[in-house]
Write a protein that holds these residues in place. Sequence first.
Motif, PDB file in Angstrom:
ATOM      1  N   ASN A 244      12.964   5.865 -19.503  1.00 46.39           N
ATOM      2  CA  ASN A 244      13.043   7.069 -20.207  1.00 46.39           C
ATOM      3  C   ASN A 244      13.365   8.377 -19.236  1.00 46.39           C
ATOM      4  O   ASN A 244      12.581   8.476 -18.212  1.00 46.39           O
ATOM      5  CB  ASN A 244      11.855   7.315 -21.062  1.00 46.39           C
ATOM      6  CG  ASN A 244      11.505   6.074 -22.161  1.00 46.39           C
ATOM      7  OD1 ASN A 244      12.506   6.253 -23.045  1.00 46.39           O
ATOM      8  ND2 ASN A 244      10.710   5.027 -21.897  1.00 46.39           N
ATOM      9  N   THR A 276      14.817   1.625 -26.059  1.00 46.49           N
ATOM     10  CA  THR A 276      14.171   1.330 -27.432  1.00 46.49           C
ATOM     11  C   THR A 276      14.125  -0.158 -27.522  1.00 46.49           C
ATOM     12  O   THR A 276      14.205  -0.630 -28.533  1.00 46.49           O
ATOM     13  CB  THR A 276      15.224   1.772 -28.591  1.00 46.49           C
ATOM     14  OG1 THR A 276      16.542   1.442 -28.314  1.00 46.49           O
ATOM     15  CG2 THR A 276      15.074   3.485 -28.565  1.00 46.49           C
ATOM     16  N   ARG A 304      18.195  -2.135 -25.575  1.00 50.02           N
ATOM     17  CA  ARG A 304      18.895  -1.071 -25.965  1.00 50.02           C
ATOM     18  C   ARG A 304      18.285   0.289 -25.794  1.00 50.02           C
ATOM     19  O   ARG A 304      17.121   0.471 -25.178  1.00 50.02           O
ATOM     20  CB  ARG A 304      18.535  -1.284 -27.647  1.00 50.02           C
ATOM     21  CG  ARG A 304      19.131  -2.396 -28.524  1.00 50.02           C
ATOM     22  CD  ARG A 304      20.408  -2.385 -28.583  1.00 50.02           C
ATOM     23  NE  ARG A 304      20.904  -1.397 -29.734  1.00 50.02           N
ATOM     24  CZ  ARG A 304      22.129  -0.876 -30.016  1.00 50.02           C
ATOM     25  NH1 ARG A 304      23.035  -1.332 -29.369  1.00 50.02           N
ATOM     26  NH2 ARG A 304      22.078  -0.207 -30.895  1.00 50.02           N
ATOM     27  N   ARG A 306      18.563   4.749 -26.861  1.00 48.71           N
ATOM     28  CA  ARG A 306      19.188   5.896 -27.479  1.00 48.71           C
ATOM     29  C   ARG A 306      19.535   6.981 -26.704  1.00 48.71           C
ATOM     30  O   ARG A 306      18.683   7.574 -25.803  1.00 48.71           O
ATOM     31  CB  ARG A 306      18.054   6.303 -28.603  1.00 48.71           C
ATOM     32  CG  ARG A 306      18.496   7.705 -29.324  1.00 48.71           C
ATOM     33  CD  ARG A 306      17.935   7.862 -30.432  1.00 48.71           C
ATOM     34  NE  ARG A 306      18.417   6.633 -31.733  1.00 48.71           N
ATOM     35  CZ  ARG A 306      17.896   6.937 -32.910  1.00 48.71           C
ATOM     36  NH1 ARG A 306      17.023   7.843 -33.267  1.00 48.71           N
ATOM     37  NH2 ARG A 306      18.396   5.800 -33.800  1.00 48.71           N
ATOM     38  N   VAL A 308      20.942  10.969 -26.290  1.00 46.57           N
ATOM     39  CA  VAL A 308      21.152  12.087 -26.952  1.00 46.57           C
ATOM     40  C   VAL A 308      21.654  13.300 -25.991  1.00 46.57           C
ATOM     41  O   VAL A 308      21.062  13.243 -24.887  1.00 46.57           O
ATOM     42  CB  VAL A 308      19.608  12.499 -27.707  1.00 46.57           C
ATOM     43  CG1 VAL A 308      20.017  13.950 -28.346  1.00 46.57           C
ATOM     44  CG2 VAL A 308      19.271  11.586 -28.631  1.00 46.57           C
ATOM     45  N   GLU A 315      20.384  19.310 -30.495  1.00 45.32           N
ATOM     46  CA  GLU A 315      21.273  18.174 -30.584  1.00 45.32           C
ATOM     47  C   GLU A 315      22.953  18.057 -30.746  1.00 45.32           C
ATOM     48  O   GLU A 315      23.186  18.604 -31.694  1.00 45.32           O
ATOM     49  CB  GLU A 315      20.490  16.829 -31.584  1.00 45.32           C
ATOM     50  CG  GLU A 315      21.097  15.668 -31.222  1.00 45.32           C
ATOM     51  CD  GLU A 315      20.505  14.751 -32.285  1.00 45.32           C
ATOM     52  OE1 GLU A 315      21.049  14.150 -33.272  1.00 45.32           O
ATOM     53  OE2 GLU A 315      19.315  14.367 -32.250  1.00 45.32           O
ATOM     54  N   LYS A 318      24.714  11.926 -30.381  1.00 41.60           N
ATOM     55  CA  LYS A 318      23.624  10.860 -30.188  1.00 41.60           C
ATOM     56  C   LYS A 318      24.353   9.638 -30.408  1.00 41.60           C
ATOM     57  O   LYS A 318      25.497   9.321 -31.151  1.00 41.60           O
ATOM     58  CB  LYS A 318      22.494  10.868 -30.814  1.00 41.60           C
ATOM     59  CG  LYS A 318      22.602  10.516 -32.158  1.00 41.60           C
ATOM     60  CD  LYS A 318      21.229  10.918 -32.904  1.00 41.60           C
ATOM     61  CE  LYS A 318      21.371  10.660 -34.373  1.00 41.60           C
ATOM     62  NZ  LYS A 318      19.903  10.833 -35.145  1.00 41.60           N
ATOM     63  N   ASP A 320      23.456   5.048 -30.225  1.00 38.48           N
ATOM     64  CA  ASP A 320      22.597   3.686 -29.747  1.00 38.48           C
ATOM     65  C   ASP A 320      23.512   2.964 -29.044  1.00 38.48           C
ATOM     66  O   ASP A 320      24.326   2.180 -29.640  1.00 38.48           O
ATOM     67  CB  ASP A 320      21.855   3.266 -30.967  1.00 38.48           C
ATOM     68  CG  ASP A 320      20.873   4.248 -31.650  1.00 38.48           C
ATOM     69  OD1 ASP A 320      20.074   4.547 -30.722  1.00 38.48           O
ATOM     70  OD2 ASP A 320      20.894   4.407 -32.670  1.00 38.48           O
TER      71      ASP A 320
END
Length: 364
Positions: A244, A276, A304, A306, A308, A315, A318, A320
């Motif tokens: 992250n 994720t 996986r 995400r 952004v 935002e 984005k 996935d």
Amino acid sequence: MHFMFAPRHFFASTLFFSAAVCVQAQTIVEEYAPGVTAEGITYFLPETHIRLVLTATRRVHSPGEYAFFAERYLGINDAPTEKYEEWTLDDIEIVPYGVPDKTKAFTIALNPKSSAPLVTLSPEGLLLAINAEADQPEALPASSVRCISESTADAREYLTPDIIRASTLAKKAELTAQEIYDIRENRSLLAKGQADFNPTDGEQLKAMFRQLDASEKALLSMFIGTERTEQHTMVVDYCPDKDNQEKLIFRFSKYLGLVDNDDLAGEPYTLKIMNTTNFPDVAPDAKATKKKEKPDVRYCVPGRARLVILHNGEEITKADVSVAQYGRTEHLGGELFNKNFNTIVLLNPVTGNIKNLSNPLLSD
């Protein structure tokens, strides 16, 4: 032995098969050269990188030769007197792609006594297929510039002899302004049917209006300037290397376009990545851990993430995506290849996962 590779690489090489494909996983101690070697066929599993494709519009304004006289003769009080450009960021596309992961290199050992399966590698050495011809990865979007429009024709083509002969710039501007007023008056008389020459049909009338409009626009550009519009495609590459994270990914200026990340003239855009992945916990098999690991084909089960893109906390876009380095490396059982070597395996060059696994003999 050295090999030169064409854009598509198909290697028909013998594999040692008893009940399984004999594949030796190698520990990296030096950089591999992908392809056929003395030991076998060396290949890499991919690491997933991210390419941001920025689409922007650039407008370049060049001042007119008579810009300083625009207010005096035409009442235009905001005619630019210096060249400038404006940029707008229109779109951001997130494109994942694969590059060889040098920490995940493996070799398919060769044996001259066995049958020869077909192995397809990318030019960089990514394993694409076994017992099949696979398409090479699609070319990534690249930087480019495309002219959208030019604002006007060359105004000098519409200058009258009197304007050309004028000795000062102020006089040239005055005569050019008078020519613009004459064009506007002629257009008005033509619309009212009061011109010295009235067209006989509608098409001729439209042609005369187009000619007057073009003349006025060209001469007016001598005061208000010209504009060129371009569409720019720019790319920013990034490799997710933490689970992250949020970091500055690029800066974009209204007046300069894409600038360096340390150039405060540009406004910051940040990339936020959230892992994720949700793999189920698998308890280790005590007996299996004591057995010697069987050599076989390796592939990736990607994780996986995400992604952004943020600007001023807002935002922008984005996506996935599957990410190889957020996943795990798995083994493809060699027993899949013991029926006359007909098992077909297709792998994803971006994530290293299996796209298709089939055996024509079993489907008959």
